[in-house]
Scaffold this motif. Structure first.
Motif, PDB file in Angstrom:
ATOM      1  N   ARG A 111      18.604 -34.032  24.373  1.00  0.00           N
ATOM      2  CA  ARG A 111      18.678 -34.555  25.757  1.00  0.00           C
ATOM      3  C   ARG A 111      19.547 -33.639  26.615  1.00  0.00           C
ATOM      4  O   ARG A 111      19.242 -33.331  27.753  1.00  0.00           O
ATOM      5  N   ILE A 112      20.639 -33.200  26.037  1.00  0.00           N
ATOM      6  CA  ILE A 112      21.553 -32.303  26.749  1.00  0.00           C
ATOM      7  C   ILE A 112      20.890 -30.943  26.976  1.00  0.00           C
ATOM      8  O   ILE A 112      20.983 -30.366  28.051  1.00  0.00           O
ATOM      9  N   ALA A 113      20.205 -30.462  25.930  1.00  0.00           N
ATOM     10  CA  ALA A 113      19.581 -29.132  26.003  1.00  0.00           C
ATOM     11  C   ALA A 113      18.343 -29.159  26.883  1.00  0.00           C
ATOM     12  O   ALA A 113      17.940 -28.134  27.424  1.00  0.00           O
ATOM     13  N   GLY A 114      17.728 -30.324  26.989  1.00  0.00           N
ATOM     14  CA  GLY A 114      16.479 -30.439  27.729  1.00  0.00           C
ATOM     15  C   GLY A 114      15.307 -29.876  26.947  1.00  0.00           C
ATOM     16  O   GLY A 114      14.245 -29.642  27.508  1.00  0.00           O
ATOM     17  N   LYS A 115      15.502 -29.652  25.676  1.00  0.00           N
ATOM     18  CA  LYS A 115      14.421 -29.159  24.811  1.00  0.00           C
ATOM     19  C   LYS A 115      14.739 -29.488  23.356  1.00  0.00           C
ATOM     20  O   LYS A 115      15.892 -29.826  23.038  1.00  0.00           O
ATOM     21  N   PRO A 116      13.731 -29.354  22.482  1.00  0.00           N
ATOM     22  CA  PRO A 116      13.978 -29.701  21.073  1.00  0.00           C
ATOM     23  C   PRO A 116      15.004 -28.761  20.424  1.00  0.00           C
ATOM     24  O   PRO A 116      15.013 -27.558  20.722  1.00  0.00           O
ATOM     25  N   VAL A 117      15.829 -29.315  19.565  1.00  0.00           N
ATOM     26  CA  VAL A 117      16.871 -28.521  18.893  1.00  0.00           C
ATOM     27  C   VAL A 117      16.836 -28.761  17.391  1.00  0.00           C
ATOM     28  O   VAL A 117      16.290 -29.757  16.922  1.00  0.00           O
ATOM     29  N   LEU A 118      17.434 -27.848  16.683  1.00  0.00           N
ATOM     30  CA  LEU A 118      17.607 -27.971  15.231  1.00  0.00           C
ATOM     31  C   LEU A 118      19.055 -27.659  14.889  1.00  0.00           C
ATOM     32  O   LEU A 118      19.677 -26.820  15.559  1.00  0.00           O
ATOM     33  N   PRO A 119      19.574 -28.280  13.835  1.00  0.00           N
ATOM     34  CA  PRO A 119      20.886 -27.826  13.354  1.00  0.00           C
ATOM     35  C   PRO A 119      20.746 -26.488  12.621  1.00  0.00           C
ATOM     36  O   PRO A 119      19.716 -26.237  11.992  1.00  0.00           O
ATOM     37  N   HIS A 120      21.740 -25.653  12.738  1.00  0.00           N
ATOM     38  CA  HIS A 120      21.787 -24.447  11.909  1.00  0.00           C
ATOM     39  C   HIS A 120      21.635 -24.835  10.437  1.00  0.00           C
ATOM     40  O   HIS A 120      22.169 -25.875  10.027  1.00  0.00           O
ATOM     41  N   PRO A 121      20.991 -23.985   9.647  1.00  0.00           N
ATOM     42  CA  PRO A 121      21.005 -24.232   8.197  1.00  0.00           C
ATOM     43  C   PRO A 121      22.443 -24.419   7.683  1.00  0.00           C
ATOM     44  O   PRO A 121      22.720 -25.296   6.873  1.00  0.00           O
ATOM     45  N   GLN A 122      23.358 -23.562   8.163  1.00  0.00           N
ATOM     46  CA  GLN A 122      24.748 -23.658   7.709  1.00  0.00           C
ATOM     47  C   GLN A 122      25.449 -24.852   8.365  1.00  0.00           C
ATOM     48  O   GLN A 122      25.643 -24.880   9.573  1.00  0.00           O
ATOM     49  N   LYS A 123      25.790 -25.829   7.541  1.00  0.00           N
ATOM     50  CA  LYS A 123      26.590 -26.962   7.992  1.00  0.00           C
ATOM     51  C   LYS A 123      28.029 -26.674   7.589  1.00  0.00           C
ATOM     52  O   LYS A 123      28.275 -25.876   6.677  1.00  0.00           O
ATOM     53  N   ILE A 124      28.981 -27.348   8.232  1.00  0.00           N
ATOM     54  CA  ILE A 124      30.390 -27.096   7.902  1.00  0.00           C
ATOM     55  C   ILE A 124      31.156 -28.408   7.795  1.00  0.00           C
ATOM     56  O   ILE A 124      31.035 -29.288   8.645  1.00  0.00           O
ATOM     57  N   ALA A 125      31.946 -28.509   6.734  1.00  0.00           N
ATOM     58  CA  ALA A 125      32.930 -29.589   6.628  1.00  0.00           C
ATOM     59  C   ALA A 125      34.305 -28.934   6.640  1.00  0.00           C
ATOM     60  O   ALA A 125      34.467 -27.812   6.141  1.00  0.00           O
ATOM     61  N   ARG A 126      35.278 -29.589   7.236  1.00  0.00           N
ATOM     62  CA  ARG A 126      36.666 -29.099   7.199  1.00  0.00           C
ATOM     63  C   ARG A 126      37.474 -30.110   6.406  1.00  0.00           C
ATOM     64  O   ARG A 126      37.430 -31.316   6.682  1.00  0.00           O
ATOM     65  N   LEU A 127      38.189 -29.581   5.449  1.00  0.00           N
ATOM     66  CA  LEU A 127      38.993 -30.407   4.539  1.00  0.00           C
ATOM     67  C   LEU A 127      40.426 -29.930   4.708  1.00  0.00           C
ATOM     68  O   LEU A 127      40.798 -28.912   4.119  1.00  0.00           O
TER      69      LEU A 127
END
Ligand SMILES: O=C(O)CCC(=O)C(=O)O
Ligand SMILES: [Fe+2]
Length: 344
Positions: A111-127
């Motif tokens: 909605r923000i982008a005004g177009k379809p989006v995908l998450p990067h393959p690389q996800k990140i968790a911070r511990l």
């Protein structure tokens, strides 16, 4: 809340109004939503992650994993020996990857982008361990690390409650209007690069985050983490990036996070080994987008600065170079680091 810190603006009132969301994002560089993601699912993810942390010895035995009570003798961070042993156990959790694909977050960013989006393959968790504050994520723009295109949005979300003292994210509203990539310099902390913000007016904004809360911001937005000053609590959070389908993605975002910290590198097959379903495995292969070589100049500059600072006795730079020596697969780089440490 610390008197220097102001509260994030909550945008739940505009949640379904794409135009208003885009106006606020253009003006302030971020959007913050209470409970955008299902809090119960976040707490299920917290149980999965914290169980892995307890099995890995980072949380005290005989405590409730949901409390996230750290064994502070195990303190470590990205780049330290042993960090990836436990981090990559978390990284192999199917629920962790699935959380980046939940419609409430993907649809909001579309909605923000005004177009379809995908998450990067690389996800990140911070511990983030308590009281390891010189390793707090420094002030930066995400573009230097993730590149691809400026049309990339970061979603940061705590996995559990994250009051200010636990070290959540803070942003400088409006700083994205600088509209360019600023000079970043060597620092400790995730990403290893810091930008000076003297030229910016206005206060840092943050909030006492609750499960499900989500902070979305632009690739040029200036932000940092706050130190985790609790006695013994881990800070657990997610930061995932989304791109408009068709826009370029940097090569580095196509691999598991911190794969370069281990030898041999960890692969998607390693990550997928215990997954129950297949729908998210290599999901990006169903879409067309260019993959671009990353621009190494930002990290190279940080390395050159660390060499110089280490020669002048700077302990943070020396610590950083010792990590480089341990992890790099580039012999020449290791040699230069050893020389600067006086250990060649
Ligand atoms: O959580 C952190 O410490 C760093 C997160 C960050 O820089 C980001 O979400 O872009
Ligand atoms: Fe960041």
């Amino acid at each position: 809340m610390d008197s220097e810190l102001k509260e994030l603006r909550v945008s739940n009132d505009a949640m379904t109004d794409g135009d208003e969301l885009q106006r606020r994002l253009a003006d302030e560089g971020y959007l913050f939503f209470r409970g955008l993601q299902d809090p119960d699912k976040m707490m299920e993810l917290r149980l999965d992650i914290n169980t892995a942390l307890q099995q890995g010895g980072w949380l005290l035995p005989d405590t409730d994993p949901m409390d996230g009570i750290a064994d502070v003798d195990r303190v470590c961070t990205e780049g330290d020996e042993g960090y990836t042993d436990v981090y990559h156990k978390v990284y192999a959790l199917e629920s962790f990857h699935r959380s980046a694909h939940l419609p409430e977050i993907v649809d909001m960013i579309a909605r923000i982008a005004g177009k379809p989006v995908l998450p990067h393959p690389q996800k990140i968790a911070r511990l983030w361990f308590p009281q390891y504050t010189e390793h707090t994520t420094p002030t930066h723009q995400d573009y230097v690390h993730f590149q691809g295109s400026f049309d990339t949005w970061t979603a940061w979300a705590p996995v559990g409650d994250c009051p200010v003292e636990l070290g959540g994210l803070a942003v400088l509203p409006g700083s994205h209007k600088v509209n360019r990539v600023l000079d970043h310099h060597f620092s400790l902390g995730a990403g290893g690069l810091n930008v000076e913000v003297d030229q910016f007016e206005g206060a840092w904004h943050t909030i006492d985050y609750e499960p499900g809360d989500t902070l979305i911001f632009e690739a040029l937005m200036i932000h940092r983490a706050l130190p985790n000053v609790t006695d013994n609590r881990m800070r657990i959070s997610l930061d995932n990036r989304y791109f408009a389908i068709g826009n370029p993605v940097s090569e580095g975002m196509m691999t598991p996070h911190l794969t370069e910290h281990v030898d041999p590198p960890i692969t998607w097959e390693d990550i997928y080994a215990d997954w129950k379903s297949d729908d998210l495995k290599y999901y990006w292969e169903n879409y067309e987008f260019p993959i671009r070589a990353g621009d190494p100049s930002f990290s190279q500059r940080g390395f050159e600065e660390a060499l110089e600072m280490a020669r002048n006795g700077n302990e943070h730079a020396q610590l950083h170079l010792r990590r480089v020596v341990r992890m790099t697969k580039d012999e020449a780089q290791a040699q230069r680091a050893l020389e600067a440490l006086g250990e060649a």
